[in-house]
Design a protein around this motif. Sequence first.
Motif, PDB file in Angstrom:
ATOM      1  N   CYS A  48       0.817  -1.231   0.000  1.00  0.00           N
ATOM      2  CA  CYS A  48       0.000   0.000   0.000  1.00  0.00           C
ATOM      3  C   CYS A  48       0.841   1.267   0.000  1.00  0.00           C
ATOM      4  CB  CYS A  48      -0.874   0.013   1.248  1.00  0.00           C
ATOM      5  SG  CYS A  48      -2.072  -1.329   1.270  1.00  0.00           S
ATOM      6  N   LEU A  49       0.456   2.202  -0.854  1.00  0.00           N
ATOM      7  CA  LEU A  49       1.033   3.553  -0.846  1.00  0.00           C
ATOM      8  C   LEU A  49       0.035   4.484  -0.168  1.00  0.00           C
ATOM      9  CD1 LEU A  49       2.446   2.920  -4.312  1.00  0.00           C
ATOM     10  CD2 LEU A  49       3.849   3.767  -2.416  1.00  0.00           C
ATOM     11  N   PRO A  50       0.505   5.581   0.418  1.00  0.00           N
ATOM     12  CA  PRO A  50      -0.402   6.393   1.232  1.00  0.00           C
ATOM     13  C   PRO A  50      -1.484   7.122   0.431  1.00  0.00           C
ATOM     14  CG  PRO A  50       1.813   7.332   1.205  1.00  0.00           C
ATOM     15  CD  PRO A  50       1.903   6.013   0.530  1.00  0.00           C
ATOM     16  N   ASP A  51      -1.308   7.256  -0.899  1.00  0.00           N
ATOM     17  CA  ASP A  51      -2.406   7.847  -1.683  1.00  0.00           C
ATOM     18  C   ASP A  51      -3.282   6.759  -2.314  1.00  0.00           C
ATOM     19  OD1 ASP A  51      -0.814   6.885  -3.714  1.00  0.00           O
ATOM     20  OD2 ASP A  51      -0.472   8.816  -4.685  1.00  0.00           O
ATOM     21  N   SER A  52      -3.060   5.514  -1.896  1.00  0.00           N
ATOM     22  CA  SER A  52      -3.892   4.360  -2.282  1.00  0.00           C
ATOM     23  C   SER A  52      -3.833   4.015  -3.770  1.00  0.00           C
ATOM     24  CB  SER A  52      -5.361   4.553  -1.866  1.00  0.00           C
ATOM     25  OG  SER A  52      -5.459   4.796  -0.490  1.00  0.00           O
ATOM     26  N   MET A  53      -2.868   4.589  -4.495  1.00  0.00           N
ATOM     27  CA  MET A  53      -2.753   4.265  -5.930  1.00  0.00           C
ATOM     28  C   MET A  53      -1.439   3.545  -6.191  1.00  0.00           C
ATOM     29  SD  MET A  53      -4.336   7.542  -7.881  1.00  0.00           S
ATOM     30  CE  MET A  53      -3.594   8.828  -6.925  1.00  0.00           C
ATOM     31  N   PRO A  54      -1.420   2.658  -7.195  1.00  0.00           N
ATOM     32  CA  PRO A  54      -0.162   1.969  -7.503  1.00  0.00           C
ATOM     33  C   PRO A  54       0.845   2.900  -8.174  1.00  0.00           C
ATOM     34  CG  PRO A  54      -1.849   1.385  -9.113  1.00  0.00           C
ATOM     35  CD  PRO A  54      -2.528   2.237  -8.068  1.00  0.00           C
ATOM     36  N   ILE A  55       2.081   2.477  -8.196  1.00  0.00           N
ATOM     37  CA  ILE A  55       3.129   3.173  -8.946  1.00  0.00           C
ATOM     38  C   ILE A  55       3.307   2.422 -10.257  1.00  0.00           C
ATOM     39  CG2 ILE A  55       5.622   3.584  -9.028  1.00  0.00           C
ATOM     40  CD1 ILE A  55       5.547   4.223  -6.074  1.00  0.00           C
ATOM     41  N   ALA A  97      -0.571   9.651 -15.656  1.00  0.00           N
ATOM     42  CA  ALA A  97       0.000  10.659 -14.753  1.00  0.00           C
ATOM     43  C   ALA A  97      -0.308  10.410 -13.267  1.00  0.00           C
ATOM     44  CB  ALA A  97      -0.469  12.051 -15.171  1.00  0.00           C
ATOM     45  N   PRO A  98      -1.555  10.021 -12.895  1.00  0.00           N
ATOM     46  CA  PRO A  98      -1.816   9.843 -11.455  1.00  0.00           C
ATOM     47  C   PRO A  98      -0.979   8.732 -10.826  1.00  0.00           C
ATOM     48  CG  PRO A  98      -3.875   9.890 -12.710  1.00  0.00           C
ATOM     49  CD  PRO A  98      -2.754   9.819 -13.707  1.00  0.00           C
ATOM     50  N   PHE A  99      -0.466   7.811 -11.655  1.00  0.00           N
ATOM     51  CA  PHE A  99       0.262   6.656 -11.130  1.00  0.00           C
ATOM     52  C   PHE A  99       1.782   6.852 -11.260  1.00  0.00           C
ATOM     53  CE2 PHE A  99      -3.694   5.267 -13.348  1.00  0.00           C
ATOM     54  CZ  PHE A  99      -4.462   5.146 -12.196  1.00  0.00           C
ATOM     55  N   SER A 100       2.189   8.059 -11.583  1.00  0.00           N
ATOM     56  CA  SER A 100       3.593   8.322 -11.917  1.00  0.00           C
ATOM     57  C   SER A 100       4.543   8.006 -10.753  1.00  0.00           C
ATOM     58  CB  SER A 100       3.743   9.796 -12.298  1.00  0.00           C
ATOM     59  OG  SER A 100       5.116  10.116 -12.304  1.00  0.00           O
ATOM     60  N   PRO A 101       5.668   7.370 -11.052  1.00  0.00           N
ATOM     61  CA  PRO A 101       6.694   7.139 -10.028  1.00  0.00           C
ATOM     62  C   PRO A 101       7.317   8.432  -9.515  1.00  0.00           C
ATOM     63  CG  PRO A 101       7.049   5.711 -11.938  1.00  0.00           C
ATOM     64  CD  PRO A 101       5.987   6.698 -12.323  1.00  0.00           C
ATOM     65  N   LEU A 102       7.046   9.557 -10.182  1.00  0.00           N
ATOM     66  CA  LEU A 102       7.644  10.829  -9.750  1.00  0.00           C
ATOM     67  C   LEU A 102       6.835  11.501  -8.649  1.00  0.00           C
ATOM     68  CD1 LEU A 102       8.531  12.301 -13.268  1.00  0.00           C
ATOM     69  CD2 LEU A 102      10.027  11.099 -11.667  1.00  0.00           C
ATOM     70  N   ARG A 103       5.649  10.985  -8.351  1.00  0.00           N
ATOM     71  CA  ARG A 103       4.749  11.776  -7.498  1.00  0.00           C
ATOM     72  C   ARG A 103       5.170  11.813  -6.026  1.00  0.00           C
ATOM     73  NH1 ARG A 103       1.914   6.783  -8.040  1.00  0.00           N
ATOM     74  NH2 ARG A 103       0.732   6.158  -6.184  1.00  0.00           N
ATOM     75  N   PHE A 104       6.091  10.985  -5.606  1.00  0.00           N
ATOM     76  CA  PHE A 104       6.489  11.005  -4.189  1.00  0.00           C
ATOM     77  C   PHE A 104       7.792  11.765  -3.953  1.00  0.00           C
ATOM     78  CE2 PHE A 104       3.698   7.246  -4.356  1.00  0.00           C
ATOM     79  CZ  PHE A 104       2.789   7.639  -3.387  1.00  0.00           C
TER      80      PHE A 104
END
Length: 415
Positions: free
Chosen positions: A355-362, A407-414
Amino acid sequence: MERFDAIVLGAGIVGVATALNLQKRNRTVALVDRREPGEATSYGNAGVIEREGFYPIVFPRKLGELWRYARNQEAELHYNGRFLPKVAPWLIRLRAGSSPRAIEDYAAAMDPILAHAASEHGVLAGKGRAVELFRGTGWIKGYRSLAHFEADTKAHLALAERFGVRYEILDSHEITDLEPDLAPVFARAVFWPDTVSVASPGGVTKAYARLFEAMGGTIGQGDALSLRRESDLWMVDMGERKVAAPDIVVSLGPWAMDLLRPLGYRYPLAVKRGYHQHFKPRGDAALERPVVDVAHGYVLTPMRQGYRITSGIEFDDRDAPPTPVQIGRILPQAKALFPLGEAVEAEPWMGSRPCLPDSMPIVGAAPRHPGLWLNFGHGHLGFTLGPATGRLVSELITREMPFVDPAPFSPLRFR
Ligand SMILES: Cc1cc2nc3c(=O)[nH]c(=O)nc-3n(C[C@H](O)[C@H](O)[C@H](O)COP(=O)(O)OP(=O)(O)OC[C@H]3O[C@@H](n4cnc5c(N)ncnc54)[C@H](O)[C@@H]3O)c2cc1C
């Protein structure tokens, strides 16, 4: 050294579906796992492909709720007190991801991919001869009181209206009409007809893996941690064989960071452990579809092995020994709901939701290494989304037009 176009690490539902999607795009693929396909988290889930999964599991906002969970006596949540300081930073991020704004963003990002989840399974199930494991009978989320139903469903149903996802609100008589062997314990239920379920998530994953092999794919046992870079290729040991490829996909679910941390990545991946156990029905009692008892956080799903009870969330170290107290707490409630007989296995199974804290996969390219691709962190929806994110990451690798916005699943978002 055997050269492939791509190597996929991890043969859970996410990895197997990724391998199949790359193969469909004429890539030669090696799929590497230390176990047989579909024997880890993808074996033990509730087998539900959730069309309406656009409402995340949020951090409790009301003090009363927090206090209830803090007592650590609930069936839907259990934690190891000594582990709490370790998971606290992640919980703080989850809390930030639980604001009304963040829920809206999550819903907007997830609805388009969820709309394809069942059909992406359908493509693989048809070719993989797994169709008989699928049920298009929807699922029921039951509430034991009217007050709980009203408090819990309002925002979710408003989103369903906005996205045009079908649902029906059932009273206790209508619930019994749909599932005559359920005791009348629910005051209300929401029936989601477009949710699909399976009688064996592990069996489905294995059927997809057999399809991959039948189409010329290579599956082998090996340790993903043997990954190294040689010249322009990624290389992994698969038993005595060495396989190499310019592209490699990390689909290691709850183990993804074992590989990525030494490479310098710091993704906030936590695990929510969960349990299941199968029970025989008493007499000829039967269910047509999975049923959620929302107040107690469990799902009862008809499976090939029997009726599978899956528990809610446990926070503890991924590798700590199982503490299946939740199954013990659930069982009296489940037996009052449906006539369950003897247990099929002596001990519950345990797995870990990644699990990621924004509940979306990378899903996408790892920012620091060419040819390294990420597809992990599917949380509560990995069985739902495996084929869809398998397609998405394959389209990114082959530079096709992606079928949904990545874009919502981007590995850059963290960062
Ligand atoms: C109780 C419970 C109920 C659930 N119910 C649902 C549900 O109804 N619907 C839904 O959509 N989702 C559900 N989920 C979530 C879902 O099961 C997961 O999100 C999904 O299975 C994750 O799939 P995966 O392929 O990423 O991981 P996994 O299935 O865990 O696969 C990862 C693979 O990596 C391999 N691996 C790990 N380390 C190494 C290594 N060093 N070398 C080689 N191989 C390695 C493992 O052996 C494993 O095969 C549930 C989860 C739980 C625990």
